[in-house]
Scaffold this motif. Structure first.
Motif, PDB file in Angstrom:
ATOM      1  N   ARG A   1       0.367   7.586   5.897  1.00  0.00           N
ATOM      2  CA  ARG A   1       0.122   6.580   4.857  1.00  0.00           C
ATOM      3  C   ARG A   1       0.758   7.009   3.532  1.00  0.00           C
ATOM      4  O   ARG A   1       1.375   6.194   2.843  1.00  0.00           O
ATOM      5  N   ALA A   2       0.630   8.270   3.180  1.00  0.00           N
ATOM      6  CA  ALA A   2       1.205   8.745   1.919  1.00  0.00           C
ATOM      7  C   ALA A   2       2.724   8.599   1.922  1.00  0.00           C
ATOM      8  O   ALA A   2       3.325   8.155   0.930  1.00  0.00           O
ATOM      9  N   VAL A   3       3.345   8.954   3.043  1.00  0.00           N
ATOM     10  CA  VAL A   3       4.805   8.821   3.148  1.00  0.00           C
ATOM     11  C   VAL A   3       5.210   7.348   3.067  1.00  0.00           C
ATOM     12  O   VAL A   3       6.168   6.983   2.385  1.00  0.00           O
ATOM     13  N   LEU A   4       4.448   6.504   3.750  1.00  0.00           N
ATOM     14  CA  LEU A   4       4.789   5.088   3.805  1.00  0.00           C
ATOM     15  C   LEU A   4       4.607   4.408   2.451  1.00  0.00           C
ATOM     16  O   LEU A   4       5.411   3.553   2.056  1.00  0.00           O
ATOM     17  N   GLU A   5       3.574   4.788   1.722  1.00  0.00           N
ATOM     18  CA  GLU A   5       3.374   4.209   0.392  1.00  0.00           C
ATOM     19  C   GLU A   5       4.538   4.539  -0.529  1.00  0.00           C
ATOM     20  O   GLU A   5       5.037   3.671  -1.272  1.00  0.00           O
ATOM     21  N   ALA A   6       5.006   5.785  -0.485  1.00  0.00           N
ATOM     22  CA  ALA A   6       6.141   6.178  -1.315  1.00  0.00           C
ATOM     23  C   ALA A   6       7.413   5.447  -0.892  1.00  0.00           C
ATOM     24  O   ALA A   6       8.209   5.011  -1.730  1.00  0.00           O
ATOM     25  N   HIS A   7       7.587   5.284   0.421  1.00  0.00           N
ATOM     26  CA  HIS A   7       8.775   4.604   0.914  1.00  0.00           C
ATOM     27  C   HIS A   7       8.760   3.129   0.526  1.00  0.00           C
ATOM     28  O   HIS A   7       9.779   2.569   0.121  1.00  0.00           O
ATOM     29  N   ALA A   8       7.603   2.490   0.626  1.00  0.00           N
ATOM     30  CA  ALA A   8       7.490   1.078   0.252  1.00  0.00           C
ATOM     31  C   ALA A   8       7.807   0.886  -1.226  1.00  0.00           C
ATOM     32  O   ALA A   8       8.465  -0.092  -1.610  1.00  0.00           O
ATOM     33  N   ALA A   9       7.365   1.814  -2.058  1.00  0.00           N
ATOM     34  CA  ALA A   9       7.667   1.726  -3.491  1.00  0.00           C
ATOM     35  C   ALA A   9       9.163   1.840  -3.740  1.00  0.00           C
ATOM     36  O   ALA A   9       9.722   1.129  -4.587  1.00  0.00           O
ATOM     37  N   ALA A  10       9.832   2.725  -2.998  1.00  0.00           N
ATOM     38  CA  ALA A  10      11.281   2.877  -3.154  1.00  0.00           C
ATOM     39  C   ALA A  10      12.018   1.623  -2.709  1.00  0.00           C
ATOM     40  O   ALA A  10      12.993   1.187  -3.357  1.00  0.00           O
ATOM     41  N   LEU A  11      11.588   1.024  -1.606  1.00  0.00           N
ATOM     42  CA  LEU A  11      12.203  -0.220  -1.149  1.00  0.00           C
ATOM     43  C   LEU A  11      12.030  -1.318  -2.192  1.00  0.00           C
ATOM     44  O   LEU A  11      12.980  -2.046  -2.517  1.00  0.00           O
ATOM     45  N   ALA A  12      10.831  -1.459  -2.711  1.00  0.00           N
ATOM     46  CA  ALA A  12      10.572  -2.496  -3.705  1.00  0.00           C
ATOM     47  C   ALA A  12      11.416  -2.285  -4.953  1.00  0.00           C
ATOM     48  O   ALA A  12      11.932  -3.246  -5.542  1.00  0.00           O
ATOM     49  N   GLN A  13      11.575  -1.042  -5.369  1.00  0.00           N
ATOM     50  CA  GLN A  13      12.373  -0.753  -6.552  1.00  0.00           C
ATOM     51  C   GLN A  13      13.835  -1.131  -6.344  1.00  0.00           C
ATOM     52  O   GLN A  13      14.535  -1.495  -7.296  1.00  0.00           O
ATOM     53  N   ALA A  14      14.298  -1.060  -5.088  1.00  0.00           N
ATOM     54  CA  ALA A  14      15.676  -1.439  -4.767  1.00  0.00           C
ATOM     55  C   ALA A  14      15.839  -2.946  -4.585  1.00  0.00           C
ATOM     56  O   ALA A  14      16.938  -3.413  -4.297  1.00  0.00           O
ATOM     57  N   GLY A  15      14.769  -3.693  -4.735  1.00  0.00           N
ATOM     58  CA  GLY A  15      14.858  -5.140  -4.638  1.00  0.00           C
ATOM     59  C   GLY A  15      14.516  -5.701  -3.276  1.00  0.00           C
ATOM     60  O   GLY A  15      14.691  -6.896  -3.035  1.00  0.00           O
ATOM     61  N   VAL A  16      14.024  -4.851  -2.369  1.00  0.00           N
ATOM     62  CA  VAL A  16      13.633  -5.319  -1.039  1.00  0.00           C
ATOM     63  C   VAL A  16      12.235  -5.927  -1.109  1.00  0.00           C
ATOM     64  O   VAL A  16      11.333  -5.367  -1.751  1.00  0.00           O
TER      65      VAL A  16
ATOM     66  N   LEU B   1      -2.084  -3.898  17.492  1.00  0.00           N
ATOM     67  CA  LEU B   1      -2.047  -2.528  17.000  1.00  0.00           C
ATOM     68  C   LEU B   1      -3.348  -1.783  17.276  1.00  0.00           C
ATOM     69  O   LEU B   1      -4.430  -2.359  17.328  1.00  0.00           O
ATOM     70  N   SER B   2      -3.212  -0.458  17.401  1.00  0.00           N
ATOM     71  CA  SER B   2      -4.360   0.412  17.564  1.00  0.00           C
ATOM     72  C   SER B   2      -5.256   0.361  16.328  1.00  0.00           C
ATOM     73  O   SER B   2      -4.794   0.125  15.208  1.00  0.00           O
ATOM     74  N   ALA B   3      -6.534   0.666  16.548  1.00  0.00           N
ATOM     75  CA  ALA B   3      -7.470   0.737  15.433  1.00  0.00           C
ATOM     76  C   ALA B   3      -7.139   1.869  14.476  1.00  0.00           C
ATOM     77  O   ALA B   3      -7.643   1.920  13.349  1.00  0.00           O
ATOM     78  N   ALA B   4      -6.258   2.781  14.905  1.00  0.00           N
ATOM     79  CA  ALA B   4      -5.860   3.898  14.040  1.00  0.00           C
ATOM     80  C   ALA B   4      -4.928   3.457  12.917  1.00  0.00           C
ATOM     81  O   ALA B   4      -4.749   4.200  11.936  1.00  0.00           O
ATOM     82  N   ALA B   5      -4.348   2.281  13.025  1.00  0.00           N
ATOM     83  CA  ALA B   5      -3.418   1.805  11.995  1.00  0.00           C
ATOM     84  C   ALA B   5      -4.167   1.624  10.678  1.00  0.00           C
ATOM     85  O   ALA B   5      -5.096   0.816  10.583  1.00  0.00           O
ATOM     86  N   CYS B   6      -3.771   2.386   9.655  1.00  0.00           N
ATOM     87  CA  CYS B   6      -4.474   2.345   8.369  1.00  0.00           C
ATOM     88  C   CYS B   6      -3.665   1.681   7.264  1.00  0.00           C
ATOM     89  O   CYS B   6      -4.190   1.419   6.187  1.00  0.00           O
ATOM     90  N   LEU B   7      -2.396   1.406   7.523  1.00  0.00           N
ATOM     91  CA  LEU B   7      -1.557   0.680   6.575  1.00  0.00           C
ATOM     92  C   LEU B   7      -0.345   0.152   7.309  1.00  0.00           C
ATOM     93  O   LEU B   7       0.269   0.867   8.117  1.00  0.00           O
ATOM     94  N   VAL B   8       0.006  -1.105   7.049  1.00  0.00           N
ATOM     95  CA  VAL B   8       1.228  -1.698   7.580  1.00  0.00           C
ATOM     96  C   VAL B   8       2.029  -2.227   6.394  1.00  0.00           C
ATOM     97  O   VAL B   8       1.484  -2.947   5.553  1.00  0.00           O
ATOM     98  N   ILE B   9       3.294  -1.860   6.339  1.00  0.00           N
ATOM     99  CA  ILE B   9       4.193  -2.391   5.325  1.00  0.00           C
ATOM    100  C   ILE B   9       5.161  -3.357   6.001  1.00  0.00           C
ATOM    101  O   ILE B   9       5.897  -2.972   6.915  1.00  0.00           O
ATOM    102  N   GLU B  10       5.113  -4.610   5.583  1.00  0.00           N
ATOM    103  CA  GLU B  10       6.063  -5.602   6.088  1.00  0.00           C
ATOM    104  C   GLU B  10       7.312  -5.568   5.222  1.00  0.00           C
ATOM    105  O   GLU B  10       7.242  -5.742   4.002  1.00  0.00           O
TER     106      GLU B  10
END
Length: 413
Positions: free
Chosen positions: A115-130, A147-156
């Motif tokens: 989740r921590a890695v994905l949150e940082a990656h999503a922020a970088a994508l958004a900053q690039a205009g995605v 999805l499994s119940a283990a899924a704690c965050l999904v970034i579309e």
């Protein structure tokens, strides 16, 4: 990066994968006489074994992310979904009409670390205009019930797409209306050293001359230019399942494990006690992607490997891929595996492709080393190559991809 010579009349394109086919299409559209050569046949290598993801989702900020955004935009124009600013082509007049399918990619975190890695990656994508959107529990279950119940965050990640590599190659070559010589690898370059130009290429069918030469030769590039220390054949294994329409309907798009973001460049080489390389049998990275295909089947992958037979799958890898897939999408446990296949992508040691003029050769151009990004970057790279050959500045910034950054290539030329 404009060339200094007038537009040539003829060009040889070596390599009939997606990059070479796109280059041939754009060069033919400019009125050049184009001949395409391939060591085997069109899309016989990485382009035919690609997962089809025309995607910015896994790209880190920098030149590859910027290139991917331009690549997706060009796919949309070539498919007739957006007007071509030069020709106005749309619909059935566009060469890739019906072959590019827009869709979102969903990146899934199943642990706090992911989740921590994905949150940082999503922020970088958004900053690039995605365009990105976060889906949190309990909305995950409503939006993505598979999805499994283990899924704690999904970034579309919105604005991505899908295209089947061999279909794109076939259609670009058909639209280009150029001859394709199969079973015709380039074995040697005939170079005029004094003039700094390539006169011809040697092949099993004889000497083939032209005014300019484009080398989109994938894993054949290293022996041709002495780049074994720069280029690595990187194997990938993929799996195809039977149809399960109910499970497919429970997945609104392709999903990517958060670990996929870490799999690129994750290969490590085992060392013996003296620090020497002992074995690369463990040099294998895993990154899970589960793609519900239009047929109702699932494409599941995959690996990044710097060893082994590039065309063979193995039980250890298949078992690991399936285990990871079932952990993230439990319903896959009841779906039969139909087949596995492998392909070898070309990787560059610094992680960026080689695209641009060959050092010291005014009429030679190189495009290789895309690894898993060739399906996304193929058409936009082909357009940039056509610009270079014709002496105009490409819309794509090729400076980060310049082949001249490697001393080995300067020496080879």
């Amino acid at each position: 990066m404009a060339t200094a010579h007038p537009q040539p009349a003829s060009v040889v394109v070596a390599g009939a994968g997606i990059v070479g086919s796109a280059a041939a299409y754009f060069l033919a559209r400019r009125g050049l006489t184009v001949t395409v050569l391939d060591a085997l046949a069109p899309a016989a290598e990485a382009s035919g074994a690609a997962d089809g993801a025309v995607s910015v989702a896994s790209k880190r900020p920098g030149p590859l992310m910027r290139a991917a955004l331009q690549g997706i935009a060009l796919y949309r124009r070539l498919a007739g979904l957006d007007p071509d600013p030069e020709t106005g082509l749309q619909g059935d007049d566009a060469p890739l009409a019906g072959l590019f399918h827009p869709r979102s990619t969903f990146i899934v975190a199943a642990s706090p670390a992911e989740r921590a890695v994905l949150e940082a990656h999503a922020a970088a994508l958004a900053q690039a205009g995605v365009a990105v959107a976060a889906i949190e529990p309990p909305a995950i279950k409503a939006r993505f019930p598979a999805l499994s119940a283990a899924a704690c965050l999904v970034i579309e990640v919105r604005g991505d797409g899908h295209a089947i590599g061999y279909q794109v190659v076939r259609q670009l070559l058909a639209a280009a209306r150029v001859p394709v010589l199969r079973g015709c690898p380039v074995t040697r370059l005939d170079i005029d050293a004094a003039g700094g130009r390539i006169r011809a290429v040697e092949t099993p069918r004889g000497r083939i001359a032209a005014d300019a030469f484009v080398f989109a030769t994938g894993n054949g590039t290293a022996p041709l230019f002495g780049l074994q220390a720069v280029l690595t054949p990187r194997k990938g294994q993929l799996l195809i399942t039977e149809r399960d329409l109910a499970l497919s309907r429970a997945m609104p798009g392709s999903i990517m494990s958060g670990r996929y973001l870490l799999s690129k460049g994750s290969q490590t080489r085992a060392l013996d006690a003296g620090g020497e390389q002992a074995s690369i049998s463990a040099a294998r990275g895993f990154g899970l992607v589960v793609d519900p295909l239009r047929t109702g089947q699932f494409l599941i992958g995959g690996t990044r490997e710097d060893h082994g037979d590039k065309r063979e799958t193995d039980l250890a890898a298949v078992s690991r891929i399936l285990s990871d897939a079932v952990a993230l999408v439990p319903g896959l446990a009841g779906v039969r595996l139909l087949r596995g296949f492998a392909g070898a992508r070309t990787a560059v040691r610094d992680g960026l492709p080689l695209v641009g003029p060959l050092p010291g050769l005014a009429n030679g151009f190189l495009a290789t080393g895309f690894e898993g990004d060739g399906i996304c970057l193929g058409p936009v790279t082909g357009a940039a190559l056509a610009d270079l050959v014709c002496g105009t500045a490409p819309a794509l910034d090729l400076a980060p991809f310049a082949p001249s950054r490697f001393a080995e290539l300067q020496a080879a030329a």
